[in-house]
Design an enzyme around this catalytic site. Structure first.
Site, short mmCIF file in Angstrom:
data_model
loop_
_atom_site.label_atom_id
_atom_site.label_comp_id
_atom_site.label_asym_id
_atom_site.label_seq_id
_atom_site.Cartn_x
_atom_site.Cartn_y
_atom_site.Cartn_z
N ASN A 1 0.88 -1.18 0.00
CA ASN A 1 0.00 0.00 0.00
C ASN A 1 0.91 1.23 0.00
O ASN A 1 1.92 1.23 0.69
CB ASN A 1 -0.84 0.08 1.28
CG ASN A 1 -1.91 -0.99 1.33
OD1 ASN A 1 -2.11 -1.72 0.37
ND2 ASN A 1 -2.58 -1.07 2.46
N GLU B 1 -22.23 19.34 2.63
CA GLU B 1 -22.16 17.93 2.97
C GLU B 1 -23.26 17.13 2.25
O GLU B 1 -23.02 16.03 1.75
CB GLU B 1 -22.23 17.77 4.50
CG GLU B 1 -22.25 16.36 5.02
CD GLU B 1 -21.02 15.52 4.64
OE1 GLU B 1 -20.06 16.06 4.07
OE2 GLU B 1 -21.07 14.30 4.87
N HIS C 1 -25.67 35.14 -7.36
CA HIS C 1 -24.41 35.62 -7.95
C HIS C 1 -23.87 34.65 -9.00
O HIS C 1 -22.69 34.65 -9.29
CB HIS C 1 -23.38 35.87 -6.86
CG HIS C 1 -23.82 36.91 -5.88
ND1 HIS C 1 -23.92 38.25 -6.21
CD2 HIS C 1 -24.24 36.81 -4.60
CE1 HIS C 1 -24.37 38.91 -5.17
NE2 HIS C 1 -24.57 38.06 -4.18
N LYS D 1 -12.01 4.43 1.18
CA LYS D 1 -12.38 4.91 2.51
C LYS D 1 -11.32 5.79 3.14
O LYS D 1 -11.62 6.80 3.75
CB LYS D 1 -12.68 3.71 3.42
CG LYS D 1 -13.21 4.08 4.78
CD LYS D 1 -14.56 4.74 4.70
CE LYS D 1 -15.06 5.25 6.03
NZ LYS D 1 -16.19 6.17 5.85
C1 F6R Z 1 -16.92 11.58 2.06
C2 F6R Z 1 -15.75 11.13 2.76
C3 F6R Z 1 -14.46 11.80 2.49
C4 F6R Z 1 -13.59 11.85 3.75
C5 F6R Z 1 -12.20 12.42 3.42
C6 F6R Z 1 -11.36 12.57 4.67
O1 F6R Z 1 -18.07 10.88 2.43
O2 F6R Z 1 -15.81 10.20 3.53
O3 F6R Z 1 -14.65 13.07 1.95
O4 F6R Z 1 -14.24 12.64 4.70
O5 F6R Z 1 -11.54 11.58 2.52
O6 F6R Z 1 -11.23 11.35 5.34
P1 F6R Z 1 -10.78 11.27 6.85
O7 F6R Z 1 -11.86 11.88 7.67
O8 F6R Z 1 -10.62 9.81 7.11
O9 F6R Z 1 -9.50 12.03 6.96
#
Ligand code: F6R
Length: 612
Positions: free
Chosen positions: A102, A485, A508, A607
């Site tokens: 990774n 959001e 605008h 994620k």
């Molecule tokens: C959207 C989402 C991403 C995370 C971003 C930051 O639903 O999950 O926009 O919020 O990649 O991730 P973290 O919070 O893990 O730093």
């Protein structure tokens, strides 16, 4: 973003590592592979493009792929398209060893050119493949596997979490990390290596989080950890607190839906034990700052990405309102490169659900390098950001598996509200005002449940958006970040283009887009700005836009303007985002589900974004 799982013990390794990478599919999912050391000390290598299930289907009968040592990987493509030949693990030319990786090897081009000049033939377009060739090169010089990995990593620039197996030293897995998480799981006469504990907690909750530049050599009967400079390290054993049920969907169709429905509990977990009723303030011991220092803070800089950035923006409204401390909210990817000014008495606060986001981590390191105290808000215990900050608060949202963040967001906002009350009570906030906010916060879980009970109604509204190609989200004040959001949730899982705007900004520019094809989702709470937003909604209606309004009290005016209205429970203005975001999460979920999208694993997303 990709996932690694390795196993060494006495059981058949392949089902264990395959099950493990299935649990990590939410992190990266364009291809996967497994390397197993067979009973004759041969290397079995199986790789497939697509989901892990494709890999599983392609595996030979257990009698032909049995072995007690294996590493597996699920990939999110960076260098080279998603394909079988680019899938991990990768091998050296002789196919005696295999590496799952990774991260990104930044100097791979120079290393590859050198290796090719020496006759090495590459089988993939990946940056990773330089690793097995280099390790093989050092093995041929007589170094054992751990030393060969150590020598190789000295040559590498970039980030890595790696796991390596070698048919010529078949009794071990060697793993190492720098900038990409890697965890050793300790079972009974068996061990695991993984990039994410959720892959292994059905087997063990006893883990060691490796630090950057550490290498572990794992055998069936034990392990040794050392640094890249060959200094031996003890390794601190931690016990994972997550419940195994948190990594199951239960009765829900998707993890995202389950996680939306968990919010009454996750929000309560975020404030539980953190309200000091007798003093009408919040207790956030993890900050590690004495009251005198908290009082001295003159400015806060919040740094985050994506949904966490939206939570930070809501935090800025609340902190400035309650504590009167100026707050700047920065995208981590910008902050890290733009030579930020950090005045004296500034508190830097990084927010990250995963605790592994590469940009946020780099921004945190930049701020710390300037001698600033950096606190963190994270969900994942033992994550890199949690460990590298000077203090912080865990949001205790539990495992969040759906790629689209939901419950982590509301938990982040809850903790930011507590922080605002804590700072406020040290400044201008009276005990009565503090108590009013904290008492009302205790009612928020029930009020979230009331909104969740409108699920069927929200699905019906979602049905009206299924064929749309665009959507506009509007909010004013603290609801502007909620609009951002809501739009992000919709676009990332339904692939409908959506934008969030402060309602007043609409005229605008974006107003040019409004016609009968354009759904406009507007948050119109009965706060000080209610009349203003109603005027904005009139402007939408006058151009035949379709209005979906989220309100906390019905009146004729809103009903006449709206095509659909959702009336959610009323609360204090400060706490409204914790409620107004819930219908937006459900709306996005249902639109995506009705469009038959892969809600938990949207295309191109992962994620935790551990690459730049
Ligand atoms: C959207 C989402 C991403 C995370 C971003 C930051 O639903 O999950 O926009 O919020 O990649 O991730 P973290 O919070 O893990 O730093």
């Amino acid at each position: 973003m990709c996932g690694i799982v390795g196993y060494i013990g006495h059981r058949n390794a392949i089902p264990i590592v395959i099950e493990g990478i299935k649990r990590l599919e939410y992190r990266g999912y364009d291809s996967s592979g497994v390397a197993v050391i067979g009973s004759e000390n041969t290397l079995g290598l199986f790789r497939r493009q697509g989901k892990v299930i494709e890999l599983e289907r392609s595996l030979p009968a257990p009698s032909k792929s049995a072995g007690n040592v294996a590493i597996a990987h699920t990939r999110w493509a960076t260098h080279g398209e998603p394909s079988e030949r680019n899938a991990h693990p990768h091998t050296n030319c002789e196919k005696t060893l295999a590496v799952a990786h990774n991260g990104i090897i930044e100097n791979f081009k120079a290393l590859r050119d050198r290796l090719e000049a020496e006759g090495c033939v590459f089988a993939s377009e990946t940056d990773t493949e330089v690793l097995p060739h280099l390790i093989g090169f050092f093995r041929q010089k007589g170094l054992d596997l751990t030393e060969a990995v150590r020598e190789t990593l000295q040559l590498v620039d970039g980030t890595y979490g790696i796991a390596v197996v070698d048919t010529e030293q078949p009794d071990r897995i060697v793993a190492a990390r720098k900038g990409s998480p890697l965890i050793l799981g300790i079972g009974d006469d068996e061990f695991f290596v993984t990039s994410d504990v959720s892959a292994i907690i059905i087997h063990t909750k006893k883990v060691i989080y490796l630090e950057d530049r550490e290498i572990v050599t794992v055998r069936r009967d034990g392990f040794e950890i050392s640094t890249l400079d060959n200094i031996s390290v003890e390794g601190k054993v931690s016990i994972v607190e997550w419940d195994v049920s948190s990594i199951d969907k239960g009765p829900y169709k998707h993890f995202m839906l389950k996680e939306i429905f968990e919010q009454p509990e996750s929000v309560a977990n975020a404030f539980r034990g953190r309200i000091a009723d007798s003093l009408s303030t919040a207790r956030l011991g993890g900050l590690g700052l004495p009251p005198q220092e908290l009082r001295r803070i003159k400015q806060i800089q919040i740094i985050a990405c994506g949904t966490s950035w939206h939570a930070g923006l809501i935090g800025s409204y609340i902190i400035e309102d309650i504590a009167r401390v100026p707050v700047r909210v920065e995208y981590a990817g910008e902050y890290r490169y733009r030579n930020p000014i950090i005045p004296e008495d500034t508190l830097v606060l990084v927010i990250s659900q995963s605790g592994e986001t590469a940009d946020t981590l780099a921004a945190l390191r930049e701020a710390r390098a300037r001698g600033v105290r950096v606190l963190g808000l994270t969900n994942v215990v033992g994550s890199t950001i949690a460990r590298e900050t000077d203090g912080g608060v865990y949001i205790h949202a539990g495992a969040e598996i759906g790629v689209a963040s939901t419950k982590a967001f509301t938990s982040q906002v809850t903790v930011l509200t507590l922080l605002a009350v804590l700072l406020g009570r040290m400044r201008h906030l009276s005990p009565l005002e503090g108590a009013e906010i904290l008492n009302e916060l205790k009612h928020i879980p029930d009020k979230i449940q009331t909104i969740l009970d409108m699920n069927v109604e929200i699905r019906a509204i979602a049905a009206s958006m299924v064929d749309d190609r665009n959507a506009l989200y509007l909010g004013r004040g603290v609801h502007y970040p909620v609009a951002l959001e809501g739009a992000l949730k919709l676009k990332e899982i339904s692939y409908i283009h959506a934008e969030g705007y402060p309602a007043a900004e609409m005229k605008h520019g974006p107003i040019a887009l409004i016609d009968k094809e354009m759904p406009v989702v507007a948050i119109a709470m009965r706060d000080a700005l209610y009349d203003k937003i109603v005027s904005n909604l009139q402007e939408v209606k006058a151009r035949h836009g379709r209005l979906i309004t989220i309100v906390d009290g019905l009146d004729d005016q809103i009903e006449a303007l709206s095509d659909h209205t959702l009336c959610i429970p009323a609360t204090l203005p400060t706490l409204q985002p914790l409620l107004s975001v819930i219908p937006l999460q459900l709306l996005a979920y249902h639109v995506a589900d009705l469009r038959n999208m892969n809600v938990d694993q949207p295309r191109n997303l992962a994620k935790s974004v551990t690459v730049e």
